[in-house]
Design an enzyme around this catalytic site. Structure first.
Site, PDB file in Angstrom:
ATOM      1  N   GLY A 239       0.674  -1.208   0.006  1.00 23.23           N
ATOM      2  CA  GLY A 239       0.047  -0.040   0.136  1.00 23.23           C
ATOM      3  C   GLY A 239       0.800   1.284   0.281  1.00 23.23           C
ATOM      4  O   GLY A 239       0.392   2.495   0.007  1.00 23.23           O
ATOM      5  N   GLU A 289       4.423  -6.283   1.894  1.00 21.55           N
ATOM      6  CA  GLU A 289       3.930  -6.645   0.254  1.00 21.55           C
ATOM      7  C   GLU A 289       3.671  -5.411  -0.573  1.00 21.55           C
ATOM      8  O   GLU A 289       2.679  -5.491  -0.841  1.00 21.55           O
ATOM      9  CB  GLU A 289       2.586  -7.635   0.672  1.00 21.55           C
ATOM     10  CG  GLU A 289       2.470  -8.510   1.797  1.00 21.55           C
ATOM     11  CD  GLU A 289       0.938  -8.915   2.021  1.00 21.55           C
ATOM     12  OE1 GLU A 289       0.108  -8.185   1.725  1.00 21.55           O
ATOM     13  OE2 GLU A 289       1.033  -9.890   2.839  1.00 21.55           O
ATOM     14  N   PRO A 290       4.676  -4.970  -0.935  1.00 23.36           N
ATOM     15  CA  PRO A 290       4.630  -3.813  -1.598  1.00 23.36           C
ATOM     16  C   PRO A 290       4.346  -4.047  -3.116  1.00 23.36           C
ATOM     17  O   PRO A 290       5.114  -4.947  -3.633  1.00 23.36           O
ATOM     18  CB  PRO A 290       6.046  -2.900  -1.553  1.00 23.36           C
ATOM     19  CG  PRO A 290       6.864  -4.061  -1.233  1.00 23.36           C
ATOM     20  CD  PRO A 290       6.294  -5.130  -0.526  1.00 23.36           C
ATOM     21  N   ARG A 292       2.863  -1.511  -5.915  1.00 20.49           N
ATOM     22  CA  ARG A 292       2.889  -0.206  -6.751  1.00 20.49           C
ATOM     23  C   ARG A 292       4.090   0.654  -6.459  1.00 20.49           C
ATOM     24  O   ARG A 292       5.036   1.102  -7.181  1.00 20.49           O
ATOM     25  CB  ARG A 292       1.981   0.751  -6.276  1.00 20.49           C
ATOM     26  CG  ARG A 292       1.941   1.944  -7.030  1.00 20.49           C
ATOM     27  CD  ARG A 292       0.499   3.022  -6.317  1.00 20.49           C
ATOM     28  NE  ARG A 292      -0.340   2.072  -6.056  1.00 20.49           N
ATOM     29  CZ  ARG A 292      -1.467   2.125  -6.918  1.00 20.49           C
ATOM     30  NH1 ARG A 292      -1.541   2.580  -8.068  1.00 20.49           N
ATOM     31  NH2 ARG A 292      -2.619   1.377  -6.380  1.00 20.49           N
ATOM     32  N   ARG A 328      -6.039   2.859 -15.461  1.00 20.15           N
ATOM     33  CA  ARG A 328      -6.262   3.471 -14.318  1.00 20.15           C
ATOM     34  C   ARG A 328      -7.119   4.430 -14.556  1.00 20.15           C
ATOM     35  O   ARG A 328      -7.814   5.055 -13.516  1.00 20.15           O
ATOM     36  CB  ARG A 328      -4.981   3.619 -13.732  1.00 20.15           C
ATOM     37  CG  ARG A 328      -4.171   2.447 -13.305  1.00 20.15           C
ATOM     38  CD  ARG A 328      -2.781   2.871 -12.471  1.00 20.15           C
ATOM     39  NE  ARG A 328      -3.008   3.291 -11.501  1.00 20.15           N
ATOM     40  CZ  ARG A 328      -3.009   4.646 -11.231  1.00 20.15           C
ATOM     41  NH1 ARG A 328      -2.695   5.317 -12.072  1.00 20.15           N
ATOM     42  NH2 ARG A 328      -3.249   4.969  -9.951  1.00 20.15           N
ATOM     43  N   TYR A 332     -10.323   4.247 -11.695  1.00 18.59           N
ATOM     44  CA  TYR A 332     -10.257   4.821 -10.525  1.00 18.59           C
ATOM     45  C   TYR A 332      -9.654   6.320 -10.447  1.00 18.59           C
ATOM     46  O   TYR A 332      -8.768   6.740  -9.699  1.00 18.59           O
ATOM     47  CB  TYR A 332      -9.825   4.038  -9.368  1.00 18.59           C
ATOM     48  CG  TYR A 332      -8.603   3.052  -9.504  1.00 18.59           C
ATOM     49  CD1 TYR A 332      -8.881   1.610  -9.293  1.00 18.59           C
ATOM     50  CD2 TYR A 332      -7.300   3.163  -9.980  1.00 18.59           C
ATOM     51  CE1 TYR A 332      -7.847   0.784  -9.311  1.00 18.59           C
ATOM     52  CE2 TYR A 332      -6.481   2.167 -10.292  1.00 18.59           C
ATOM     53  CZ  TYR A 332      -6.782   1.078  -9.909  1.00 18.59           C
ATOM     54  OH  TYR A 332      -5.565  -0.001  -9.914  1.00 18.59           O
ATOM     55  N   CYS A 359     -13.998   2.812 -28.296  1.00 17.95           N
ATOM     56  CA  CYS A 359     -15.389   3.330 -28.546  1.00 17.95           C
ATOM     57  C   CYS A 359     -16.061   3.265 -26.972  1.00 17.95           C
ATOM     58  O   CYS A 359     -17.030   2.704 -26.506  1.00 17.95           O
ATOM     59  CB  CYS A 359     -16.092   2.570 -29.392  1.00 17.95           C
ATOM     60  SG  CYS A 359     -15.270   2.264 -30.743  1.00 17.95           S
ATOM     61  N   TYR A 388       0.130  -1.862 -12.410  1.00 19.51           N
ATOM     62  CA  TYR A 388      -1.269  -1.663 -12.391  1.00 19.51           C
ATOM     63  C   TYR A 388      -1.699  -1.057 -13.980  1.00 19.51           C
ATOM     64  O   TYR A 388      -2.548  -0.537 -14.243  1.00 19.51           O
ATOM     65  CB  TYR A 388      -2.311  -1.201 -11.473  1.00 19.51           C
ATOM     66  CG  TYR A 388      -2.068  -1.469 -10.137  1.00 19.51           C
ATOM     67  CD1 TYR A 388      -2.288  -3.007  -9.813  1.00 19.51           C
ATOM     68  CD2 TYR A 388      -1.399  -1.085  -9.126  1.00 19.51           C
ATOM     69  CE1 TYR A 388      -2.036  -3.703  -8.693  1.00 19.51           C
ATOM     70  CE2 TYR A 388      -1.127  -1.713  -7.871  1.00 19.51           C
ATOM     71  CZ  TYR A 388      -1.474  -2.968  -7.642  1.00 19.51           C
ATOM     72  OH  TYR A 388      -0.980  -3.578  -6.405  1.00 19.51           O
TER      73      TYR A 388
END
Ligand SMILES: *Cc1c(COP(=O)(O)O)cnc(C)c1O
Length: 429
Positions: A239, A289-290, A292, A328, A332, A359, A388
């Site tokens: 995170g 647990e990285p 990103r 992405r 979000y 489209c 991601y």
């Protein structure tokens, strides 16, 4: 550091001119900096040096075999969320004994595969799943190592789609129900060995406060579980957020860590300095647990401008990458800086939307943003696309998946070739 900067007016990844790669391999094209990935891994590893720990890279952020191999060679563990990810880790030379398996919906086939490969721990998200794991392990005549994911009910202050540590999220077991569950596991589930405790409160956290809150809240529980059930590890999840907005310079960890505490709410140094003293006295092995943080700023998506369309209300720069290549922004509201490969000669800016060919009205990379006035034929980099990005790419609109390139110094390697039209229909009747 991150490996992207202008040299003599051209955007480079380490010592490789990105324009050369775009010409040679075409666009859209993902490019990753190996040096950046390793630098981020080593920074976090060093920040946790004061406690017995392991950095388990979250494979879902970027699962290219060559990226996994880089990290396996550094001694990283891996946090996986599917049998497919375990298969990739093994193919890349990673050690299953350093894999933790997360996720709310593991299938029987996945559980059997992971048991056969001897993973370190199943990170279980419900009592139902723990009982099922016990049953499958019993059928195979083995003991399944497990940890339960505690939902600490803290607010991660991140986008609602990537917040996971609140009671209303589907993840984990309520804080108050954990102790009872470990008791029942000991009494009623003979094929389970409770090996640890896990939590993960959300992604793209840019402040240290939620991490501190969660660690302080859960630490007494971890201590109690160690005393009563002999657990050996506590995974505090991933995170750690990255910098998406700003100049090329401010996207670098080096720049960020050189700023004062007020300007940089979260760095590896701060993360370690705040959390290690709170974790050390527990005497548990600490996993992080990285995803990103390791790969996000280590990748770009190169895309060529096809047309400029001047509408009645807006100007659109239409590029050859779409939401199928990088979802992405649509999924979000993810922000990616858009940087021309040819360094702009002036500071002049135009207000534009940069959109793809798909489209869907959601197919945009930015709206009403002030950007250098790049033209059809020019190539731009969508920055911070290493996490991601490719992993969420799809064949929507029957668009072949882009190629991926790994740069190491002045060397560039195609680590996944571009899909062909035949690849698109492979397996169909
Ligand atoms: C997604 C995920 C991570 C990685 O999250 P990042 O924000 O990329 O660091 C770690 N642990 C679990 C359980 C996850 O689901």
């Amino acid at each position: 550091m991150h490996g992207f900067s202008y040299k003599n007016g051209s955007l480079y990844c380490e010592d490789v001119d990105l324009a050369t790669l775009a010409t040679e391999y075409g666009t859209p094209l993902y490019v990753y900096s190996a040096g950046t990935i390793l630098d981020h891994y080593r920074r976090l590893d060093a920040a946790l040096a004061g406690v017995n720990h392991e950095v388990a890279y979250a494979v879902k952020a970027n699962s290219n075999l060559s990226v996994l191999r880089l990290l396996a060679n550094e001694g990283a563990g891996f946090d996986i969320v599917s049998g497919g990810e375990l298969y990739r880790v093994i193919k890349a030379g990673g050690d299953p004994a350093h894999c933790t398996f997360a996720g709310v919906g593991k299938t029987r086939d996945e559980i059997v595969y992971a048991l056969e490969q001897g993973i370190y721990s199943f990170n279980v998200e419900s009592e139902e799943e723990l009982r099922y794991l016990n049953e499958v392990a019993g059928e195979l005549g083995v003991i399944a190592p497990a940890a339960v994911r505690v939902n600490p009910n803290v607010d991660a202050h991140t986008h609602k789609y990537i917040s996971t540590g609140k009671s209303e999220n589907k993840f984990g077991v309520d804080f108050g129900a954990i102790a009872g569950l470990y008791e029942r596991a000991a009494a009623e589930m003979p094929n389970i060995r409770m090996r640890g405790l896990q939590m993960h409160i959300g992604s793209q956290l840019t402040s240290i406060a939620p991490f501190i809150e969660a660690v302080e809240k859960v630490a007494p529980l971890a201590r109690e579980l160690k005393e009563r059930h002999g657990i050996e590890f506590w995974s505090i999840g991933g995170g750690i957020g990255i910098i998406y907005k700003g100049s090329l310079e401010s996207g670098s960890v080096e720049w960020w860590e050189s700023q004062t505490d007020e300007e940089r709410p979260l760095t590896t140094v701060r993360y370690g300095a705040e959390l290690v003293p709170r974790l050390k006295e527990l005497g548990l092995k600490i996993l992080v647990e990285p995803g990103r943080f390791i790969v996000g700023n280590a990748g770009v998506l190169l895309t060529r401008c096809l047309f400029e369309k001047k509408g009645a209300a807006k100007t659109f720069k239409i590029v050859d990458a779409g939401m199928n290549d990088l979802i992405r922004p649509a999924l979000y509201e993810g922000h990616h800086e858009i940087v021309p490969l040819k360094q702009p000669a002036t500071d002049a800016r135009v207000t534009v939307d940069v959109v793809g060919p798909i489209c869907e009205s959601g197919d945009f990379f930015c709206q009403n943003r002030e950007l250098p006035d790049f033209q059809p034929g020019d190539t731009v980099a969508l920055m911070s696309a290493g996490a991601y990005g490719f992993v969420m790419a799809s064949n929507y609109n029957s668009r072949p998946l882009p190629a991926e390139i790994l740069v190491e110094g002045s060397t560039s390697t195609v680590v996944r070739k571009r899909q062909s039209l035949d690849d698109l229909i492979d397996g169909e009747l």
